[in-house]
Design an enzyme around this catalytic site. Structure first.
Site, PDB file in Angstrom:
ATOM      1  N   SER A  72       1.294 -10.365  12.426  1.00  0.00           N
ATOM      2  CA  SER A  72       0.535  -9.802  11.316  1.00  0.00           C
ATOM      3  C   SER A  72       0.425 -10.836  10.204  1.00  0.00           C
ATOM      4  CB  SER A  72       1.245  -8.544  10.791  1.00  0.00           C
ATOM      5  OG  SER A  72       0.512  -7.984   9.725  1.00  0.00           O
ATOM      6  N   ASP A  73      -0.632 -10.715   9.440  1.00  0.00           N
ATOM      7  CA  ASP A  73      -0.782 -11.554   8.262  1.00  0.00           C
ATOM      8  C   ASP A  73      -1.656 -10.826   7.254  1.00  0.00           C
ATOM      9  OD1 ASP A  73       0.049 -14.400   7.444  1.00  0.00           O
ATOM     10  OD2 ASP A  73      -2.006 -14.226   6.698  1.00  0.00           O
ATOM     11  N   GLN A  74      -1.475 -11.176   6.005  1.00  0.00           N
ATOM     12  CA  GLN A  74      -2.272 -10.591   4.930  1.00  0.00           C
ATOM     13  C   GLN A  74      -2.704 -11.708   3.994  1.00  0.00           C
ATOM     14  OE1 GLN A  74      -0.508  -7.951   1.783  1.00  0.00           O
ATOM     15  NE2 GLN A  74      -1.873  -6.460   2.754  1.00  0.00           N
TER      16      GLN A  74
END
Length: 163
Positions: free
Chosen positions: A113-115
């Site tokens: 995941s990344d934001q």
């Protein structure tokens, strides 16, 4: 591994045909509101789940599902490319993190995941210092920021669905 993109309803339908993900309906997994979702359907006979992140916050979120998992920090270059639109690095990094862990744990399902935050066309990275954090807060004051989140659930032997 080829990556194909489809609408969230199409990805949800594909997961629904799969039945469940370690006892949870596919719709439960897709219940969070995300600006980007990329799903690689895991093999139902592979029970190991790994979170490809060193983030305590992401581990706390995954723990809310009451699924057994382990956590490994991927060694991924997270350098920003200023020419990329904000959603692009979120997708790229989520997939890179998952792939880095799959390379070490080939029989596991891996969540990456990344934001990425953006405001007024500017990507906002982790400030790294108090001074830079204050600078970002001053820049953001009175403006609207967008947060682009990407999630990848990856198994090395299967295809990819995404939105």
């Amino acid at each position: 591994m080829p990556v194909s993109f489809c609408s969230l309803p199409t990805a949800s339908a594909a997961l629904s045909r799969m039945g469940s993900f370690t006892g949870f309906p596919a719709s439960f997994i897709l219940g969070s509101v995300l600006s980007s979702v990329m799903i690689v359907v895991p093999a139902p006979n592979q029970p190991q789940l790994i979170l490809a992140s060193g983030s305590v916050y992401r581990a706390e979120l995954l723990a809310r599902l009451h699924l057994p998992f382990t956590q490994l920090s991927p060694n991924v270059d997270e350098s920003a490319n200023p020419a990329e639109a904000a959603a692009v690095p979120a997708n790229r990094l989520a997939l890179s993190k998952a792939r880095a862990v799959v390379a070490q744990q080939a029989a596991a399902w891996v969540i990456g995941s990344d934001q990425v935050a953006a405001c007024a066309g500017r990507l906002l990275g982790k400030p790294g210092s108090r001074e830079k954090a204050l600078e970002q807060l001053r820049f953001l004051s009175g403006q609207t920021a967008q947060f682009h989140t990407a999630v990848v659930v990856l198994h090395p032997n299967l295809g990819c669905y995404g939105a």
